[in-house]
Design a protein around this motif. Structure first.
Motif, short mmCIF file in Angstrom:
data_model
loop_
_atom_site.label_atom_id
_atom_site.label_comp_id
_atom_site.label_asym_id
_atom_site.label_seq_id
_atom_site.Cartn_x
_atom_site.Cartn_y
_atom_site.Cartn_z
N ASN A 33 0.53 -1.03 -0.21
CA ASN A 33 -0.14 0.56 0.36
C ASN A 33 0.59 1.40 -0.14
OD1 ASN A 33 -1.89 -1.71 -0.46
ND2 ASN A 33 -2.64 -1.47 2.44
N ASP A 34 2.20 1.52 0.58
CA ASP A 34 2.75 1.92 0.67
C ASP A 34 3.73 2.40 -0.79
OD1 ASP A 34 2.09 2.95 3.43
OD2 ASP A 34 4.27 2.43 4.46
N ALA A 35 3.73 1.20 -1.06
CA ALA A 35 4.70 1.58 -2.30
C ALA A 35 3.57 2.54 -3.40
CB ALA A 35 4.75 0.40 -2.76
N LYS A 36 2.54 2.12 -3.55
CA LYS A 36 1.25 2.55 -4.01
C LYS A 36 1.19 4.47 -4.35
CE LYS A 36 -1.18 -1.93 -5.36
NZ LYS A 36 -2.06 -2.81 -5.95
N LYS A 37 1.43 4.74 -3.03
CA LYS A 37 1.01 5.51 -2.66
C LYS A 37 1.85 6.37 -3.23
CE LYS A 37 -1.88 4.87 1.63
NZ LYS A 37 -1.77 4.94 3.16
N ILE A 38 3.29 5.81 -3.01
CA ILE A 38 4.52 6.76 -3.67
C ILE A 38 4.54 6.68 -5.18
CG2 ILE A 38 6.43 6.48 -3.99
CD1 ILE A 38 7.17 5.27 -1.08
N GLN A 39 4.25 5.82 -6.27
CA GLN A 39 3.47 5.76 -6.95
C GLN A 39 2.75 6.69 -7.86
OE1 GLN A 39 3.02 1.32 -8.15
NE2 GLN A 39 4.42 1.26 -8.54
N GLU A 40 1.42 6.89 -6.73
CA GLU A 40 0.98 7.91 -6.95
C GLU A 40 0.95 9.79 -6.69
OE1 GLU A 40 -2.49 6.19 -5.04
OE2 GLU A 40 -2.57 3.89 -6.17
#
Length: 427
Positions: free
Chosen positions: A101-108
Motif C-alpha cells: 500500500n505504501d509503495a502504491k501511494k508513492i507511485q501515485e
C-alpha cells in the motif's frame, strides 16, 4: 502529481523485500517503521523459538519416552505454538499489505508523512483494535485454547487404560468417530441419545415458547385487570434458582414418596407412574419441568414486545374488518418474532446443552439395557459421564466435537434467516 522517479517505484519489489519484515518499509523510505518491524520479528523469533520448537515437536510426536514425556502437556504446548504462529502469520501478512500500500501511494505521488503524523494516523486507525485487543487475547486463551485441546483430543487414544504420563498417546485419525458408527454398543447409544437430544430440544423449547406467547397475549389483552400482579406471579418461577426448582420437582416426581403419585394419582386413579424408573415417563417429567422453568423468561420478552406495538396498528386492522386471528397473524406474531427471534434461537441452543436439569433430576437415568448411557441422557450429560465416570476421554471429545458442530451450524443458519439479522443496520 507523481514524478517520474515516483512512477518507477516498484510495489512488487516492496512486497518481495517484505519477505523479511521491515525491508519493504525501508524500500518505501519508512525507515523507523521498517526498523520497528525488523525488531519485532527478531524479538518474536528469539523469545518464542524454544516454545515453537518444542510445541511443534510435541504436536507431531506426542512424546517418545513413556513416564517422562507427558502427551497432554506436549499437546497443550503444541496448541500454544499454533496460536503464536497464527498471531505471527497475521503480523506477517499485515507487513506485506502495508509495504504494498505504501509503495502504491508513492507511485501515485502522495507525499511521505513524517513519523509524528504517521504515528497519529496509525493510532486513529488502530484505536478500536487497541481497546478490543486485550479481550480478544483473553478470549483466545480462555475459549479457543480449550476448544482446540478438545478437538485434538478427539483424534487420540486417550482412555483410562492408556492415560499419560504412564503411557504415551497416539494419533488415531478418525477411529473414535468410526467407533461411534461401527461398534454396536457405541452406535446404538449414540443414535439413541442423539435422537432424544433432538426431541428434547425441539419439544421442551417449543412448549415453553408457545406457553409464554399464549400467556403474554392473554395478559396483554385490554380487558384483563391487574396486569402487573399477574405478570409478577408468572415471572416468579424465574426468580427461584433453577437447581432448587429441579430438586423440588425431583422429589415431587419420586416413585415412592413423591406427592404427585401419593397425593394426586393414587387418590384419583389408584395407580402410580414410574417417573424416575421408566425412560418414557422420566422424559415426560423432564419436558414438563423445563417448560415450567423456561416460560417465564420468554414471557417477559414477549410482554415487553407486545407493549411496544402501537395501538394504531390494531385500530387500522379493526377499520379493515380484521378478526382476532388475522390481527394476531399479521401484526402481533411478526412483531414478536422480529424482535425476539435471535433470543428464541438461543433458547433452542441452550436446551440442546441443558446439562443441569438432566443431571439434577435423576443423573440421566434410568439405565437402558444394551447402552452405556441413561434413558434421559442427552449428548452433553453423556459426555460428562464418559469423561468423569468412564474416563473415555477421546470418545467424549469426539462427541463434544459433533455436538459443537450441530449447535454452530443450526445457530448460524437460523440467525441468517431471521429478519433482525438480514435487516441489521437498515433501521
Amino acid at each position: 502529481m507523481a514524478t517520474g522517479e515516483a512512477r518507477k517505484h516498484n510495489a512488487k519489489l516492496a512486497v518481495f523485500l517484505s519477505i523479511v519484515p521491515g525491508l519493504g518499509q525501508m524500500y518505501n523510505r519508512r525507515y523507523i517503521k521498517g526498523s520497528i518491524f525488523l525488531v519485532l520479528t527478531a524479538a518474536f523469533l528469539i523469545v518464542f523459538y524454544d516454545i515453537l520448537n518444542i510445541g511443534y515437536w510435541g504436536l507431531f510426536t506426542l512424546g517418545e519416552i513413556p513416564a517422562i514425556d507427558d502427551s497432554r502437556v506436549l499437546l497443550a504446548q503444541g496448541i500454544i505454538a499454533l496460536i503464536l504462529s497464527a498471531f505471527a502469520l497475521t503480523f506477517y501478512i499485515a507487513n506485506l499489505i502495508d509495504a504494498r500500500n505504501d509503495a502504491k501511494k508513492i507511485q501515485e505521488g502522495f507525499a511521505l508523512t513524517n513519523f509524528k503524523d504517521a504515528v497519529r494516523h496509525a493510532w486513529d486507525y488502530a484505536f478500536p483494535y487497541v481497546l478490543t485487543g486485550p479481550g480478544l487475547t483473553l478470549l483466545v486463551f480462555v475459549v479457543i485454547f480449550p476448544l482446540l485441546f478438545m478437538a485434538f483430543l478427539a483424534f487420540t487414544n486417550y482412555t483410562l487404560m492408556n492415560s499419560p504420563p504412564k503411557n504415551l498417546l497416539d494419533w488415531v485419525g478418525f477411529d473414535n468417530f468410526k467407533a461411534l458408527l461401527t461398534i454396536p454398543i457405541w452406535r446404538n447409544t449414540f443414535f439413541s441419545v442423539l435422537s432424544w437430544t433432538l426431541i428434547w430440544t425441539f419439544v421442551a423449547t417449543t412448549l415453553q415458547i408457545a406457553l409464554a406467547l399464549y400467556l403474554a397475549v392473554v395478559v396483554n389483552d385490554p380487558r384483563v385487570k391487574m396486569k402487573k400482579l399477574i405478570r409478577t406471579v408468572l415471572i416468579l418461577p424465574w426468580a427461584v434458582p433453577s437447581f432448587v426448582t429441579i430438586l423440588i420437582f425431583a422429589a415431587l416426581f419420586n416413585d415412592n414418596f413423591g406427592a404427585i403419585n401419593r397425593d394426586i394419582l393414587m387418590p384419583l386413579i389408584d395407580t402410580k407412574i414410574p417417573w424416575l424408573s421408566d425412560p418414557f415417563w422420566a422424559r415426560i417429567a423432564l419436558i414438563s419441568i423445563q417448560t415450567w422453568l423456561g416460560f417465564p423468561f420468554v414471557f417477559a420478552l414477549f410482554t415487553g414486545v407486545l407493549q411496544s406495538i402501537s395501538s394504531a396498528w390494531y385500530e387500522a386492522a379493526d377499520m379493515d374488518g380484521a378478526n382476532r386471528l388475522q390481527k394476531f397473524k399479521n401484526i402481533t406474531f411478526p412483531h414478536v418474532m422480529f424482535a425476539t427471534a435471535p433470543l428464541l434461537i438461543m433458547q433452542y441452543a441452550g436446551n440442546f446443552n441443558n446439562f443441569n436439569i438432566i443431571y439434577l433430576f435423576n443423573e440421566g437415568g434410568p439405565a437402558v439395557k444394551g447402552q452405556n448411557a441413561g434413558g434421559t441422557d442427552i449428548l452433553i450429560s453423556w459426555v460428562y459421564d464418559l469423561t468423569f465416570e468412564s474416563s473415555q476421554f477421546s470418545i467424549a471429545a469426539a462427541i463434544s466435537l459433533i455436538l459443537g458442530l450441530i449447535v454452530a451450524v443450526f445457530a448460524f443458519f437460523q440467525f441468517r434467516k431471521t429478519s433482525s439479522f438480514k435487516e441489521e443496520g437498515k433501521m
